[in-house]
Enzyme design. Structure first.
Site, mmCIF file in Angstrom:
data_model
loop_
_atom_site.group_PDB
_atom_site.id
_atom_site.type_symbol
_atom_site.label_atom_id
_atom_site.label_comp_id
_atom_site.label_asym_id
_atom_site.label_seq_id
_atom_site.Cartn_x
_atom_site.Cartn_y
_atom_site.Cartn_z
ATOM 1 N N ARG A 145 34.052 37.934 37.848
ATOM 2 C CA ARG A 145 35.410 38.197 38.326
ATOM 3 C C ARG A 145 35.691 37.574 39.691
ATOM 4 N NH1 ARG A 145 38.394 42.635 36.051
ATOM 5 N NH2 ARG A 145 38.116 42.438 33.814
ATOM 6 N N ARG B 238 41.812 39.843 41.946
ATOM 7 C CA ARG B 238 42.718 40.514 42.879
ATOM 8 C C ARG B 238 42.217 40.691 44.303
ATOM 9 N NH1 ARG B 238 43.757 45.342 38.915
ATOM 10 N NH2 ARG B 238 41.613 44.698 38.582
ATOM 11 N N TYR C 208 37.671 47.465 22.229
ATOM 12 C CA TYR C 208 39.064 47.410 22.691
ATOM 13 C C TYR C 208 40.032 47.324 21.515
ATOM 14 C CZ TYR C 208 37.423 46.814 27.475
ATOM 15 O OH TYR C 208 36.826 47.017 28.698
ATOM 16 N N ARG D 17 49.490 35.395 40.618
ATOM 17 C CA ARG D 17 49.642 36.429 39.582
ATOM 18 C C ARG D 17 51.097 36.897 39.543
ATOM 19 N NH1 ARG D 17 50.512 39.811 36.554
ATOM 20 N NH2 ARG D 17 49.299 41.601 35.841
ATOM 21 N N ASP E 69 40.630 35.816 29.620
ATOM 22 C CA ASP E 69 40.232 37.200 29.361
ATOM 23 C C ASP E 69 39.600 37.286 27.986
ATOM 24 O OD1 ASP E 69 40.780 39.968 30.808
ATOM 25 O OD2 ASP E 69 40.808 40.298 28.648
HETATM 26 O O1 CP3 Z 1 36.609 35.477 37.430
HETATM 27 C C1 CP3 Z 1 36.237 35.758 36.278
HETATM 28 O O2 CP3 Z 1 35.210 36.441 36.042
HETATM 29 C C2 CP3 Z 1 36.999 35.159 35.109
HETATM 30 C C3 CP3 Z 1 38.040 35.911 34.573
HETATM 31 C C4 CP3 Z 1 37.816 37.152 33.707
HETATM 32 C C5 CP3 Z 1 38.821 38.145 33.589
HETATM 33 N N1 CP3 Z 1 38.431 39.047 32.659
HETATM 34 C C6 CP3 Z 1 40.075 38.157 34.351
HETATM 35 C C7 CP3 Z 1 40.829 39.420 34.482
HETATM 36 C C8 CP3 Z 1 36.775 37.518 32.851
HETATM 37 C C9 CP3 Z 1 35.430 36.833 32.627
HETATM 38 C C10 CP3 Z 1 37.181 38.711 32.172
HETATM 39 C C11 CP3 Z 1 36.363 39.384 31.166
HETATM 40 C C12 CP3 Z 1 36.745 40.710 30.691
HETATM 41 N N2 CP3 Z 1 38.009 41.189 30.450
HETATM 42 C C13 CP3 Z 1 35.824 41.723 30.309
HETATM 43 C C14 CP3 Z 1 34.322 41.598 30.328
HETATM 44 C C15 CP3 Z 1 33.755 41.703 31.676
HETATM 45 C C16 CP3 Z 1 34.018 43.004 32.413
HETATM 46 O O3 CP3 Z 1 34.596 42.928 33.497
HETATM 47 O O4 CP3 Z 1 33.617 44.057 31.922
HETATM 48 C C17 CP3 Z 1 36.574 42.833 29.895
HETATM 49 C C18 CP3 Z 1 36.011 44.152 29.420
HETATM 50 C C19 CP3 Z 1 37.952 42.470 29.963
HETATM 51 C C20 CP3 Z 1 39.120 43.289 29.553
HETATM 52 C C21 CP3 Z 1 39.998 43.566 30.710
HETATM 53 N N3 CP3 Z 1 40.836 42.634 31.283
HETATM 54 C C22 CP3 Z 1 40.136 44.774 31.413
HETATM 55 C C23 CP3 Z 1 39.376 46.046 31.112
HETATM 56 C C24 CP3 Z 1 41.073 44.562 32.420
HETATM 57 C C25 CP3 Z 1 41.649 45.596 33.337
HETATM 58 C C26 CP3 Z 1 40.694 45.969 34.419
HETATM 59 C C27 CP3 Z 1 41.028 45.229 35.655
HETATM 60 O O5 CP3 Z 1 40.086 44.811 36.354
HETATM 61 O O6 CP3 Z 1 42.217 45.101 35.948
HETATM 62 C C28 CP3 Z 1 41.475 43.197 32.351
HETATM 63 C C29 CP3 Z 1 42.440 42.485 33.220
HETATM 64 C C30 CP3 Z 1 41.896 41.341 33.998
HETATM 65 N N4 CP3 Z 1 41.093 40.342 33.496
HETATM 66 C C31 CP3 Z 1 42.174 41.062 35.369
HETATM 67 C C32 CP3 Z 1 41.505 39.869 35.679
HETATM 68 C C33 CP3 Z 1 41.510 39.126 36.991
HETATM 69 C C34 CP3 Z 1 43.072 41.876 36.266
HETATM 70 C C35 CP3 Z 1 44.483 41.757 35.803
HETATM 71 C C36 CP3 Z 1 45.485 41.494 36.902
HETATM 72 O O7 CP3 Z 1 45.316 40.560 37.694
HETATM 73 O O8 CP3 Z 1 46.503 42.201 36.931
#
Ligand code: CP3
Length: 344
Positions: free
Chosen positions: A26, A30, A152, A39, A76
């Site tokens: 990640r 944010r 999910y 974003r 994602d």
């Molecule tokens: O920088 C990186 O690692 C690359 C981008 C990336 C994102 N999601 C961006 C993201 C990666 C590799 C993921 C993988 C992901 N997404 C996983 C597996 C890894 C983990 O963290 O467990 C999972 C379970 C998801 C599903 C997901 N997407 C969730 C549960 C959420 C909400 C939680 C949160 O942190 O907000 C997201 C949204 C998400 N994916 C964001 C980002 C940067 C935040 C959304 C936003 O900017 O509003």
């Protein structure tokens, strides 16, 4: 040809560097003000994922601040269910929502062959990043492992709920296996397309691997993940793959015996002596700083960084967190961590 060292790829080939390669799960997100700005400009989260220029820009942002050894594509794991025809959206401040795939009939309604054309903007973003990356920095593509994506898809809303998928698997193992099979095919195609577009390595995120007992772990985590890796390699040969079965703990040896990965991501809960004994020396270990130690900063952060290095830096190793960076992590803590890893 000038030979530019790529420490991350070296580690995945079983080579050790005195100073290990570093990236953070990640790392685009944010905690960076420049991410929050884009974003906002993009409107919805999925729109950001599906606008190649913006997705590429956000992928590159952390590399301008920190000299990480890898970029990870900004996307994602839920773009795969989206492409399969499931409704997916992101509620502001609440995380992902999906129209639940609650039974075998709903599984049947998903696309049978993976409509990879729907993810063309993602592969385009990979290509853009590839041309803009500093030399020596590896580009990591990814997908969710079938089990984690299925949790999910089945639960729909409720973030982090794995009960519905576990129940589905007990009540209708064949129906659930049909969902997993579709995800195996989709994940393999999705990873192949990312490699073809320029990814140097991929990571299989299995965030919820740790909630299953041994029998279910083999059937829903290891076996399907092994099939994904084998399908990718059938198409492309011996490409580098990192597995991240978060929370697998004592099931790590079983995972490694069935999933032919070049690197394994560890979370911070695993006993380092056990981990070292469980992972052959030609497989890189990746991890496993507690994201809360990074958030805490100061002396506790220094101590935690040192402990990770003492545990793993004498072997093929990639320094990373044990899970994604917390959104409120100060940038100065990331700088402090990097300085400590690099001068160790
Ligand atoms: O920088 C990186 O690692 C690359 C981008 C990336 C994102 N999601 C961006 C993201 C990666 C590799 C993921 C993988 C992901 N997404 C996983 C597996 C890894 C983990 O963290 O467990 C999972 C379970 C998801 C599903 C997901 N997407 C969730 C549960 C959420 C909400 C939680 C949160 O942190 O907000 C997201 C949204 C998400 N994916 C964001 C980002 C940067 C935040 C959304 C936003 O900017 O509003």
């Amino acid at each position: 040809v000038e030979l530019i060292p790529r420490p991350l790829i070296d580690a995945l080939k079983g080579k050790r560097h005195r100073i290990p390669p570093v990236w953070l799960m990640r790392q685009a997100g944010r905690y960076l003000p420049e991410y929050r700005a884009i974003r906002e400009q993009a409107g919805s989260f999925l729109n950001l994922c599906f606008t190649p220029d913006l997705a590429a820009e956000v992928t590159l942002q952390p590399l301008r601040r920190f000299d990480f050894d890898a970029a990870i594509l900004f996307s994602d794991i839920l773009v795969v269910p989206h492409a399969l025809g499931q409704r997916v959206w992101f509620e502001e401040g609440e995380g992902p929502r999906l129209e639940p795939v609650a039974d075998a009939a709903a599984v049947d309604r998903l696309a049978a062959a993976f409509p990879d054309g729907r993810l063309a903007p993602v592969y385009e973003a990979v290509g853009l990043v590839k041309t803009r990356l500093p030399p020596g920095v590896a580009l990591i593509g990814f997908c969710g492992a079938p089990w984690t994506v299925a949790t999910y898809m089945v639960a729909g809303g409720a973030a982090g709920a794995q009960g519905p998928a576990r129940l589905f698997a007990y009540r209708d193992p064949e129906g659930f296996a049909a969902l997993i099979d579709r995800l195996v095919d989709a994940s393999a195609v999705h990873l192949v397309r990312q490699f073809e577009a320029g990814a140097d390595a991929v990571q299989l995120f299995d965030t919820w691997a740790g909630v299953l007992g041994p029998g279910e772990f083999d059937r829903w985590v290891s076996e399907p993940s092994g099939r994904v890796v084998e399908a990718v390699r059938r198409e492309l040969g011996d490409v580098p793959v990192i597995g991240f079965p978060r929370g697998a703990g004592t099931q790590i040896p079983s995972y490694l015996s069935q999933v032919p990965v070049n690197g394994i991501g560890l979370d911070w809960t695993v006993d380092p002596t056990f981990a070292r004994r469980s992972v052959q020396r030609d497989t890189a270990i990746q991890g496993n700083l507690d994201p809360l130690a990074l958030l805490a900063g100061g002396a506790p952060l220094d101590r935690a960084v040192d402990q990770v290095l003492e545990a793993f830096a004498d072997r093929p190793f990639i320094f990373n967190l044990g899970h994604g960076i917390m959104p409120d992590t100060p940038i100065a803590h990331v700088e402090r961590m990097l300085a400590r890893v690099r001068t160790a």
